[in-house]
Design a protein around this motif. Structure first.
Motif, PDB file in Angstrom:
ATOM      1  N   LYS A   1      53.991  45.773  45.112  1.00 45.01           N
ATOM      2  CA  LYS A   1      52.539  45.981  45.017  1.00 45.01           C
ATOM      3  C   LYS A   1      52.129  45.967  43.530  1.00 45.01           C
ATOM      4  O   LYS A   1      52.604  46.789  42.754  1.00 45.01           O
ATOM      5  N   THR A   2      51.334  44.980  43.146  1.00 48.88           N
ATOM      6  CA  THR A   2      50.956  44.824  41.727  1.00 48.88           C
ATOM      7  C   THR A   2      49.479  44.458  41.647  1.00 48.88           C
ATOM      8  O   THR A   2      49.073  43.401  42.145  1.00 48.88           O
ATOM      9  N   PRO A   3      48.678  45.325  41.040  1.00 48.02           N
ATOM     10  CA  PRO A   3      47.264  44.939  40.905  1.00 48.02           C
ATOM     11  C   PRO A   3      47.128  43.747  39.945  1.00 48.02           C
ATOM     12  O   PRO A   3      47.990  43.554  39.077  1.00 48.02           O
ATOM     13  N   ALA A   4      46.073  42.960  40.106  1.00 48.61           N
ATOM     14  CA  ALA A   4      45.903  41.791  39.230  1.00 48.61           C
ATOM     15  C   ALA A   4      44.442  41.384  39.172  1.00 48.61           C
ATOM     16  O   ALA A   4      43.657  41.688  40.076  1.00 48.61           O
ATOM     17  N   VAL A   5      44.100  40.704  38.085  1.00 43.43           N
ATOM     18  CA  VAL A   5      42.730  40.206  37.916  1.00 43.43           C
ATOM     19  C   VAL A   5      42.799  38.929  37.081  1.00 43.43           C
ATOM     20  O   VAL A   5      43.671  38.802  36.221  1.00 43.43           O
ATOM     21  N   GLY A   6      41.918  37.970  37.381  1.00 43.86           N
ATOM     22  CA  GLY A   6      41.978  36.716  36.625  1.00 43.86           C
ATOM     23  C   GLY A   6      40.721  35.884  36.783  1.00 43.86           C
ATOM     24  O   GLY A   6      39.753  36.288  37.440  1.00 43.86           O
ATOM     25  N   PHE A   7      40.729  34.738  36.145  1.00 45.74           N
ATOM     26  CA  PHE A   7      39.603  33.812  36.267  1.00 45.74           C
ATOM     27  C   PHE A   7      40.089  32.392  36.032  1.00 45.74           C
ATOM     28  O   PHE A   7      41.183  32.180  35.493  1.00 45.74           O
ATOM     29  N   ALA A   8      39.280  31.419  36.432  1.00 46.05           N
ATOM     30  CA  ALA A   8      39.543  30.020  36.070  1.00 46.05           C
ATOM     31  C   ALA A   8      38.220  29.309  35.836  1.00 46.05           C
ATOM     32  O   ALA A   8      37.210  29.622  36.478  1.00 46.05           O
ATOM     33  N   GLY A   9      38.241  28.360  34.914  1.00 46.97           N
ATOM     34  CA  GLY A   9      37.051  27.554  34.651  1.00 46.97           C
ATOM     35  C   GLY A   9      37.433  26.083  34.658  1.00 46.97           C
ATOM     36  O   GLY A   9      38.599  25.725  34.447  1.00 46.97           O
TER      37      GLY A   9
END
Ligand code: HAM
Length: 420
Positions: free
Chosen positions: A296-304
């Motif tokens: 269990k690993t929290p994560a956050v990201g984006f792509a453009g």
């Protein structure tokens, strides 16, 4: 004649300089924020995308380039980077010796959508992900990285749209509530939204069709359903963004087209892009790593999308990208000087000075025309006279002024002129 596949474009020499400029800026800014680059294959097992992006999403249900290889395995050209990066993160135990990991990628992506301005079948994304932190400051860092890239490219006309889509505790209640409401409104929805209603009711909120917007204008908002933990997280994120003066608008209808999001969802949009107005998008996905078999690993990201970034930059400032990269053109005044031209050009290139010369045995006049066509900053013409006097003129093509320098060309001497 065999032409390229629909929606897949060549990036021609006239454009590659802009691409390199954008890619270099992305590399530099990601390094400033201390993200490490990760490169994953273009092909992955189809099940990776089905299990992460979601079977009912548009991407998985109708846009993926999926086929059977010669071993009869179902493989897919990656439609986005997050799933591949998560797969690699788990497979290579990347997070195991560090509590938090920051990764980025620049890569081609493939989606079989209907091509139009800003929408291609092969396009290019820059993508960044943070693993290991539940803190809203990680969400803020992702958003700030995104806006730093825009700002460093000189882009000013962009808007941040923010929402929270809740978590596994509060979203099911919201889903039930809107499903009930939407079922009663079914006849007023477009056929596409009716279809979505069955499979993924939250996506109906994201419809850009006037009919759907009108029919759903009084639906309950996710905000009323968020649990305390999601609410606090969202409030803290907003406070951090305000503390660094990054403006945003909250839009409770922003749900994004991929199923893995929890809590934060965001998009940067630009009025300069027409109907495909999203420059980039992303959010938090705290459940995906464990759903794909990791801890269990929290994560956050984006792509453009790089193509959209380029469109927006061009709309705002055509001159931002300077396409003058040739420092020097050396012409030969006669055939006997060609070897000397070659040797001097070779020395200059070895010293890091971009230099070009004629490969077609052309007349001096055509060589001069070529120097102009190539936007050379400086021109040198070497002939028998220059060789015997051991002196040559270097001409600034813009100011049209010349200086006399030694021949063979001395690197220190020429650097004083061209780096003025
Ligand atoms: P996405 O919203 O599907 O998110 O794509 C991100 C960006 O890629 C879009 O905002 C757009 O600029 C560009 N893009 C998408 N499709 C096309 C296309 N057909 N042609 C040109 N550009 C396109 C994701 O892919 C998520 N993986 C983002 C993310 C990373 N979420 C968390 N981490």
């Amino acid at each position: 004649m065999i032409s390229s596949i629909k929606g897949m474009k060549d990036i021609l020499p006239a454009e590659t300089e802009s691409w390199q400029f954008i890619e270099n800026t992305i590399h530099n800014i990601c390094q400033q924020f201390h993200f490490k680059e990760i490169r994953t294959p273009l092909l992955e097992q189809t099940s990776l995308f089905k299990r992460s992006i979601g079977e009912e999403t548009d991407i998985v249900s109708k846009e993926m380039y999926t086929f059977f290889d010669r071993s009869n395995d179902s493989i897919t050209l990656k439609p986005e980077a997050t799933a591949s990066i998560v797969r690699s993160f788990i497979q290579n135990h990347i997070g195991e010796d560090q509590p938090s990991t920051k990764l980025y990628q620049i890569s081609a992506m493939f989606r079989q959508e209907r091509p139009q301005a800003g929408r291609l079948r092969q396009f290019h994304q820059y993508d960044a992900e943070i693993f290991g932190s539940t803190e809203p400051s990680a969400d803020a860092e992702i958003i700030l990285l995104n806006s730093a890239i825009f700002k460093n490219l000189g882009l000013t006309n962009f808007k941040l749209i923010l929402n929270s889509v809740g978590c596994e505790n509060c979203r099911p209640n919201y889903r039930d509530a809107i499903l009930k409401n939407l079922t009663s409104l079914k006849n007023k929805l477009t056929p596409q939204s009716r279809e979505r209603l069955e499979k993924n009711p939250l996506r109906v909120l994201d419809s850009k069709e006037a009919e759907d917007i009108e029919a759903t204008k009084n639906l309950p908002l996710i905000f009323e359903f968020l649990c305390d933990s999601c609410k606090t997280h969202f409030d803290e994120l907003q406070n951090i963004l305000k503390s660094v003066n990054l403006n945003f608008t909250i839009n409770n209808r922003l749900v994004r087209g991929l199923d893995y999001y929890t809590k934060t969802a965001f998009e940067f949009i630009s009025e300069n892009l027409g109907s495909q107005d999203a420059l980039s998008g992303g959010g938090r996905y705290d459940l995906l790593v464990s759903q794909l078999g990791g801890k269990k690993t929290p994560a956050v990201g984006f792509a453009g999308g790089i193509e959209r970034l380029l469109m927006a930059i061009k709309k705002e400032n055509q001159n931002l990208i300077n396409n003058k990269t040739l420092k020097l053109f050396i012409a030969s005044a006669d055939t006997s000087s060609k070897n000397i031209v070659f040797q001097n050009a070779n020395n200059l290139r070895n010293a890091g000075i971009s230099t070009d010369f004629d490969l077609l045995n052309r007349s001096l006049k055509s060589q001069m025309r070529e120097a102009d066509r190539q936007n050379a900053e400086y021109l040198i013409v070497i002939g028998e006279k220059e060789i015997s006097e051991e002196k040559v003129l270097i001409k600034n093509m813009q100011t049209r002024t010349s200086s006399l320098i030694n021949l063979p060309i001395n690197i220190e001497e020429i650097n004083l002129i061209i780096n003025k």
